[in-house]
Design an enzyme around this catalytic site. Structure first.
Site, PDB file in Angstrom:
ATOM      1  N   GLN A  74      -9.384  -2.970   0.476  1.00 23.80           N
ATOM      2  CA  GLN A  74      -8.928  -4.214  -0.136  1.00 23.80           C
ATOM      3  C   GLN A  74      -7.420  -4.374   0.058  1.00 23.80           C
ATOM      4  O   GLN A  74      -6.626  -3.907  -0.751  1.00 23.80           O
ATOM      5  CB  GLN A  74      -9.291  -4.237  -1.626  1.00 23.80           C
ATOM      6  CG  GLN A  74      -9.035  -5.583  -2.237  1.00 23.80           C
ATOM      7  CD  GLN A  74      -9.648  -5.703  -3.614  1.00 23.80           C
ATOM      8  OE1 GLN A  74     -10.416  -4.870  -4.075  1.00 23.80           O
ATOM      9  NE2 GLN A  74      -9.282  -6.754  -4.297  1.00 23.80           N
ATOM     10  N   PHE A  75      -7.041  -5.064   1.132  1.00 23.60           N
ATOM     11  CA  PHE A  75      -5.624  -5.259   1.442  1.00 23.60           C
ATOM     12  C   PHE A  75      -4.895  -6.039   0.355  1.00 23.60           C
ATOM     13  O   PHE A  75      -3.681  -5.922   0.201  1.00 23.60           O
ATOM     14  CB  PHE A  75      -5.447  -5.941   2.803  1.00 23.60           C
ATOM     15  CG  PHE A  75      -5.728  -7.421   2.802  1.00 23.60           C
ATOM     16  CD1 PHE A  75      -4.712  -8.340   2.593  1.00 23.60           C
ATOM     17  CD2 PHE A  75      -7.023  -7.897   3.008  1.00 23.60           C
ATOM     18  CE1 PHE A  75      -4.970  -9.696   2.597  1.00 23.60           C
ATOM     19  CE2 PHE A  75      -7.281  -9.246   3.017  1.00 23.60           C
ATOM     20  CZ  PHE A  75      -6.258 -10.159   2.806  1.00 23.60           C
ATOM     21  N   THR A  76      -5.621  -6.820  -0.438  1.00 20.87           N
ATOM     22  CA  THR A  76      -4.984  -7.644  -1.461  1.00 20.87           C
ATOM     23  C   THR A  76      -4.322  -6.822  -2.562  1.00 20.87           C
ATOM     24  O   THR A  76      -3.541  -7.366  -3.347  1.00 20.87           O
ATOM     25  CB  THR A  76      -5.987  -8.631  -2.084  1.00 20.87           C
ATOM     26  OG1 THR A  76      -7.039  -7.894  -2.707  1.00 20.87           O
ATOM     27  CG2 THR A  76      -6.548  -9.576  -1.034  1.00 20.87           C
TER      28      THR A  76
END
Length: 145
Positions: A74-76
């Site tokens: 999850q890059f967020t």
């Protein structure tokens, strides 16, 4: 590296209507964010912490209970929304950097004895989980090394 750990009763990841990862018993969902400076030390430390942290009922760890882990990239987790109305993702490592490191984290967990299911890196995923507690913990490699 950041890992959000959620204690769950069950969880699954679906991509285009297909379940690609599922745990059907108590365990952890690990949402994993990778930044530019991450490497072997961060991966090893956070995999060990994920596996051995006493987050399950009775102050047990996944290692104690042989509980499964559902790991989702999850890059967020490295989004920055301090300015304006649109988050910046500049602190998140790009896919060619973060994908091998995410896979290394999963491999490190498996090397410790964990049963690990995953989402599909870079895909539009639907993550469903039943949070037990609710119980959520944030791990950040900057705080652990």
């Amino acid at each position: 590296m950041r890992v959000i750990l959620q204690r769950v009763e069950r969880a699954q990841v679906t991509v285009s209507g297909e379940v690609v990862g599922r745990i059907d018993e108590s365990g952890l969902v690990a949402l994993v964010g990778i930044t530019h400076e991450d490497g072997d030390a961060e991966i090893a430390k956070l995999a060990d912490k994920t596996w051995n942290l006493r987050l399950l009922d009775g102050e047990k760890s996944c290692a104690d209970e042989q509980a499964p882990i559902l790991a989702v990239s999850q890059f967020t987790l490295y989004g920055d929304a301090r300015k304006g109305r649109r988050p910046s993702w500049s602190k998140a490592a790009p896919g060619p950097v973060s994908e091998p490191l995410f896979e290394q984290y999963v491999s490190a967990l498996r090397g410790l004895g964990a049963t690990v299911e995953t989402g599909r890196f870079g895909a539009e995923m639907k993550v469903e989980l039943v949070n037990d507690g609710p119980f959520t913990v944030v791990l950040d490699s900057a705080d652990l090394l």
